[in-house]
Scaffold this motif. Structure first.
Motif, PDB file in Angstrom:
ATOM      1  N   SER A  94       0.839  -1.208   0.000  1.00 15.04           N
ATOM      2  CA  SER A  94       0.000   0.000   0.000  1.00 15.04           C
ATOM      3  C   SER A  94       0.873   1.256   0.000  1.00 15.04           C
ATOM      4  O   SER A  94       2.033   1.222   0.402  1.00 15.04           O
ATOM      5  N   ILE A  95       0.297   2.356  -0.437  1.00 13.53           N
ATOM      6  CA  ILE A  95       1.038   3.618  -0.431  1.00 13.53           C
ATOM      7  C   ILE A  95       1.406   4.006   1.002  1.00 13.53           C
ATOM      8  O   ILE A  95       2.506   4.517   1.248  1.00 13.53           O
ATOM      9  N   GLU A  96       0.531   3.745   1.965  1.00 15.30           N
ATOM     10  CA  GLU A  96       0.827   4.078   3.353  1.00 15.30           C
ATOM     11  C   GLU A  96       2.035   3.295   3.859  1.00 15.30           C
ATOM     12  O   GLU A  96       2.925   3.858   4.502  1.00 15.30           O
ATOM     13  N   ALA A  97       2.098   2.012   3.537  1.00 15.77           N
ATOM     14  CA  ALA A  97       3.231   1.181   3.950  1.00 15.77           C
ATOM     15  C   ALA A  97       4.529   1.675   3.306  1.00 15.77           C
ATOM     16  O   ALA A  97       5.573   1.747   3.961  1.00 15.77           O
ATOM     17  N   LYS A  98       4.456   2.035   2.041  1.00 13.09           N
ATOM     18  CA  LYS A  98       5.649   2.531   1.349  1.00 13.09           C
ATOM     19  C   LYS A  98       6.126   3.855   1.944  1.00 13.09           C
ATOM     20  O   LYS A  98       7.332   4.070   2.105  1.00 13.09           O
ATOM     21  N   LEU A  99       5.194   4.729   2.280  1.00 13.46           N
ATOM     22  CA  LEU A  99       5.563   6.019   2.885  1.00 13.46           C
ATOM     23  C   LEU A  99       6.185   5.825   4.261  1.00 13.46           C
ATOM     24  O   LEU A  99       7.191   6.466   4.592  1.00 13.46           O
ATOM     25  N   VAL A 100       5.610   4.941   5.054  1.00 13.15           N
ATOM     26  CA  VAL A 100       6.161   4.682   6.393  1.00 13.15           C
ATOM     27  C   VAL A 100       7.528   4.024   6.282  1.00 13.15           C
ATOM     28  O   VAL A 100       8.453   4.372   7.025  1.00 13.15           O
ATOM     29  N   LYS A 101       7.697   3.091   5.353  1.00 11.26           N
ATOM     30  CA  LYS A 101       9.002   2.446   5.183  1.00 11.26           C
ATOM     31  C   LYS A 101      10.053   3.456   4.737  1.00 11.26           C
ATOM     32  O   LYS A 101      11.181   3.448   5.241  1.00 11.26           O
ATOM     33  N   PRO A 136      17.928   2.602  -3.997  1.00 15.28           N
ATOM     34  CA  PRO A 136      17.104   1.493  -4.508  1.00 15.28           C
ATOM     35  C   PRO A 136      16.050   1.002  -3.501  1.00 15.28           C
ATOM     36  O   PRO A 136      15.052   0.423  -3.884  1.00 15.28           O
ATOM     37  N   ARG A 137      16.272   1.248  -2.222  1.00 10.82           N
ATOM     38  CA  ARG A 137      15.330   0.789  -1.193  1.00 10.82           C
ATOM     39  C   ARG A 137      14.137   1.717  -1.028  1.00 10.82           C
ATOM     40  O   ARG A 137      13.085   1.301  -0.560  1.00 10.82           O
ATOM     41  N   LEU A 138      14.309   2.979  -1.340  1.00  8.26           N
ATOM     42  CA  LEU A 138      13.228   3.946  -1.157  1.00  8.26           C
ATOM     43  C   LEU A 138      12.132   3.685  -2.182  1.00  8.26           C
ATOM     44  O   LEU A 138      12.401   3.491  -3.367  1.00  8.26           O
TER      45      LEU A 138
END
Length: 167
Positions: A94-101, A136-138
Motif C-alpha cells: 500500500s502507499i501508506e506502507a511505502k511512505l512509512v518504510k 534502490p530501497r526507497l
C-alpha cells in the motif's frame, strides 16, 4: 553499539517516522494520514521485545518479530487493528506502507546527519555507501528527494537561521 550511545530510542524513532511519513504523504499527494500515523507507531513495536538488530548483528541474530508483535498486542483493545496495520506494513504494497518504510529509512539518515554535526566521525564513512544502498530501497519519489536533501542538510539550520532572539 558501534555508533555511540546518544541515539534515539524506539519512542523517539516512532515519533519522527510518523511526522516524516506524513510529510512524504503530503509531497506525494496521496495516503491516509491517520492510517500512516498508526502504522508508524506500530511498525517497529516488536523491537520493544526483540531489540533492534543493526546491519552487523543481522548476520548472527535471528529475531521472531511476528511472535513479539503478537505477544505485545495480545488481549489489548488495539490488537486486531494494529496487527492488521503491522502486517500491511510488512507487505509494503500500500502507499501508506511505502511512505512509512521510506520514513523509517530516512530517520536513520536524519540521525546520522545530526550525529555528524555533533562530532561523530562515522557519518563520513557511511556517506560513501549510503546513497547506493538507500536509493534502490526507497519506494517513493518523495522519499528519494528527501534523502538527497538530508545529505545536504545542516540539522542546526532550524535554530541558527530561523526566528530566534538574535534574528
Amino acid at each position: 553499539q558501534m555508533l555511540g550511545g546518544n541515539f534515539a530510542n524506539l519512542a523517539e524513532h516512532h515519533f519522527r517516522v510518523a511526522w516524516t511519513a506524513m510529510i512524504l504523504a503530503k509531497m506525494e499527494g496521496q495516503g491516509d494520514t491517520g492510517k500512516i500515523v498508526k502504522m508508524a507507531l506500530v511498525h517497529d513495536l516488536a523491537e520493544s521485545r526483540t531489540g533492534d538488530a543493526h546491519y552487523m548483528s543481522r548476520l548472527y541474530v535471528q529475531r521472531n518479530e511476528n511472535a513479539a508483535i503478537h505477544d505485545t498486542l495480545q488481549g489489548t483493545s488495539l490488537e486486531k487493528e494494529m496487527l492488521e496495520l503491522w502486517e500491511e506494513f510488512e507487505k509494503l504494497e500500500s502507499i501508506e506502507a511505502k511512505l512509512v518504510k521510506d520514513a523509517d529509512w530516512l530517520d536513520v539518515d536524519l540521525e546520522l546527519r545530526e550525529q555528524a554535526m555533533n562530532g561523530n566521525q562515522l557519518e563520513e564513512h557511511f556517506k560513501i555507501h549510503r546513497a547506493e544502498a538507500m536509493l534502490p530501497r526507497l519506494k517513493t519519489e518523495s522519499g528519494k528527494k528527501m534523502f538527497e536533501q538530508i545529505l545536504k542538510s545542516n540539522p542546526h539550520n532550524w535554530h541558527l537561521n530561523g526566528k530566534n532572539r538574535i534574528t
